[in-house]
Design a protein around this motif. Structure first.
Motif, short mmCIF file in Angstrom:
data_model
loop_
_atom_site.label_atom_id
_atom_site.label_comp_id
_atom_site.label_asym_id
_atom_site.label_seq_id
_atom_site.Cartn_x
_atom_site.Cartn_y
_atom_site.Cartn_z
N ASN A 38 0.82 -1.20 0.00
CA ASN A 38 0.00 0.00 0.00
C ASN A 38 0.86 1.26 0.00
O ASN A 38 0.61 2.21 -0.75
CB ASN A 38 -0.91 -0.01 1.22
N ALA A 39 1.91 1.28 0.85
CA ALA A 39 2.81 2.43 0.90
C ALA A 39 3.53 2.62 -0.43
O ALA A 39 3.71 3.76 -0.89
CB ALA A 39 3.82 2.24 2.04
N PHE A 40 3.95 1.52 -1.04
CA PHE A 40 4.64 1.61 -2.33
C PHE A 40 3.73 2.18 -3.42
O PHE A 40 4.12 3.08 -4.18
CB PHE A 40 5.14 0.22 -2.74
N LEU A 41 2.50 1.67 -3.47
CA LEU A 41 1.56 2.15 -4.49
C LEU A 41 1.23 3.62 -4.30
O LEU A 41 1.18 4.39 -5.27
CB LEU A 41 0.28 1.31 -4.45
N LEU A 42 1.03 4.03 -3.05
CA LEU A 42 0.70 5.43 -2.80
C LEU A 42 1.88 6.34 -3.14
O LEU A 42 1.69 7.44 -3.67
CB LEU A 42 0.31 5.62 -1.34
N SER A 43 3.10 5.89 -2.85
CA SER A 43 4.27 6.71 -3.15
C SER A 43 4.48 6.86 -4.66
O SER A 43 4.99 7.89 -5.11
CB SER A 43 5.52 6.09 -2.52
N LYS A 44 4.08 5.84 -5.42
CA LYS A 44 4.29 5.89 -6.87
C LYS A 44 3.11 6.47 -7.63
O LYS A 44 3.28 7.06 -8.70
CB LYS A 44 4.56 4.46 -7.39
N THR A 45 1.91 6.30 -7.09
CA THR A 45 0.72 6.71 -7.84
C THR A 45 -0.05 7.85 -7.17
O THR A 45 -1.06 8.29 -7.71
CB THR A 45 -0.25 5.52 -8.00
N GLY A 48 -0.71 10.87 -9.33
CA GLY A 48 -1.61 10.48 -10.41
C GLY A 48 -3.04 10.34 -9.93
O GLY A 48 -3.99 10.75 -10.62
N ILE A 49 -3.21 9.76 -8.74
CA ILE A 49 -4.55 9.62 -8.16
C ILE A 49 -5.16 10.99 -7.89
O ILE A 49 -6.34 11.24 -8.19
CB ILE A 49 -4.49 8.78 -6.87
N LEU A 54 -9.10 15.17 -9.38
CA LEU A 54 -9.36 16.55 -9.80
C LEU A 54 -10.04 16.57 -11.16
O LEU A 54 -11.01 17.33 -11.38
CB LEU A 54 -8.06 17.34 -9.85
N LEU A 55 -9.58 15.73 -12.09
CA LEU A 55 -10.19 15.68 -13.42
C LEU A 55 -11.63 15.18 -13.34
O LEU A 55 -12.49 15.63 -14.11
CB LEU A 55 -9.36 14.77 -14.33
N MET A 56 -11.91 14.26 -12.42
CA MET A 56 -13.28 13.78 -12.26
C MET A 56 -14.20 14.88 -11.74
O MET A 56 -15.35 15.01 -12.19
CB MET A 56 -13.31 12.58 -11.30
N VAL A 57 -13.69 15.69 -10.81
CA VAL A 57 -14.48 16.81 -10.31
C VAL A 57 -14.76 17.80 -11.44
O VAL A 57 -15.90 18.28 -11.61
CB VAL A 57 -13.75 17.51 -9.14
N ILE A 58 -13.73 18.10 -12.22
CA ILE A 58 -13.90 19.01 -13.36
C ILE A 58 -14.88 18.43 -14.37
O ILE A 58 -15.73 19.15 -14.93
CB ILE A 58 -12.54 19.30 -14.01
N THR A 59 -14.79 17.12 -14.62
CA THR A 59 -15.70 16.46 -15.55
C THR A 59 -17.15 16.60 -15.11
O THR A 59 -18.03 16.92 -15.92
CB THR A 59 -15.33 14.97 -15.69
N CYS A 60 -17.39 16.36 -13.83
CA CYS A 60 -18.77 16.48 -13.32
C CYS A 60 -19.31 17.89 -13.48
O CYS A 60 -20.49 18.09 -13.77
CB CYS A 60 -18.81 16.07 -11.84
N ALA A 61 -18.43 18.89 -13.30
CA ALA A 61 -18.86 20.28 -13.44
C ALA A 61 -19.06 20.66 -14.90
O ALA A 61 -19.92 21.50 -15.22
CB ALA A 61 -17.84 21.20 -12.79
N ALA A 62 -18.31 20.01 -15.81
CA ALA A 62 -18.34 20.40 -17.22
C ALA A 62 -19.39 19.66 -18.04
O ALA A 62 -19.91 20.20 -19.02
CB ALA A 62 -16.96 20.18 -17.84
#
Length: 277
Positions: A38-45, A48-49, A54-62
């Motif tokens: 879990n720590a490895f994935l969070l440190s690498k991604t 990106g997450i 943020l893009l999902m929030v923008i998508t919902c608004a747009a």
């Protein structure tokens, strides 16, 4: 059983069985490996997450201002079979559900008592209180609903409008950039595995919270495994009865009941939760 998709069910079932077995018989090693992964994935991604959310929030608004915003789920002649209030109650109780009931209270307390070391914030200080509430609003406001809404929109268009199979993979591969693929068994396997693991984590948090609450309120001394098992069986039984009665009966009625209780509790906290002058 004829409708069971063996290519999706059995690999996920075997993987889940192996995970449960490892957790039971190799608990310390399993938890250590899981924490490290879990720590490895969070440190690498992590970045990106954050960008994806943020893009999902923008998508919902747009979306309402795009041609997709004028698309009617189910086709031009489709009519809703539930009111907006009932749909909202179902969405509230079947998405955030345990999260908003347990983690939305536990998370700010956790960050208040143990803020991240790299933040330089002193535990249980005014800054820690501000950080805990800021984190709470970040995790339990627009962001999670955007994460739920975008995949749900993709699935709804794929299934109801494009008549794709009732699966995550089929809905995703109905998008223009998917290159015309017709199915995604691997994605369905991953989705099923993640879904069950997520539900197990939420169920576990709910069991611990309910058991702790009962013990604190009534001094029951409930600390043994048998009590946890009884609480788990009660939750699973309520879920099974609700799901087996279908969307229009059990799920709708139980969701409405929970929705009204939730609103009543929220009003109670607002009215009594502030100190008097």
């Amino acid at each position: 059983m004829k409708k069971l998709r063996g290519s999706v069910f059995y690999p996920s079932f075997l993987l889940l069985t192996a995970a449960v077995g490892a957790a039971v018989y190799f608990e310390d090693r399993f938890l250590s490996s899981l924490s490290s992964a879990n720590a490895f994935l969070l440190s690498k991604t992590g970045p990106g997450i954050q960008t994806a959310v943020l893009l999902m929030v923008i998508t919902c608004a747009a979306v309402p201002f795009t041609p997709l915003g004028r698309l009617k789920i189910g086709g031009a002649e489709a009519v809703p079979f539930l009111s907006k209030t009932k749909w909202f109650a179902i969405v509230l109780c079947t998405t955030v559900a345990t999260g908003i009931l347990f983690w939305a209270t536990a998370e700010p307390i956790f960050h208040f008592a143990e803020p991240p070391e790299n933040s330089g914030i002193e535990p249980e200080s005014a800054d820690a209180a501000q950080f805990s509430l800021a984190t709470l609003f970040l995790h339990w406001s627009f962001s999670p609903y955007a994460i739920y809404t975008v995949p749900a929109l993709v699935f709804a268009v794929g299934y109801y409008n494009k008549k794709k199979a009732y699966s995550v993979g089929s809905a995703l591969f109905s998008l223009p950039f998917a290159g015309g693929r017709k199915s995604g068994i691997g994605l369905d396997n991953l989705s099923l595995f993640a879904l069950v693991m997520g539900m197990a984590a939420s169920l576990g948090a709910g069991i611990l919270t309910l058991k702790g609450g009962l013990d604190r309120s009534f001094d029951t001394g409930m600390h043994d495994t048998a009590v946890s098992g009884l609480i788990a069986l009660s939750i699973v039984a309520a879920f099974t009865i609700s799901a087996s009665t279908g969307l229009m009966k059990g799920i709708k009625n139980l969701s409405l009941l929970n929705f009204y209780i939730f609103i009543a509790l929220m009003i109670f906290i607002v009215l009594t939760g502030f100190p008097s002058a």
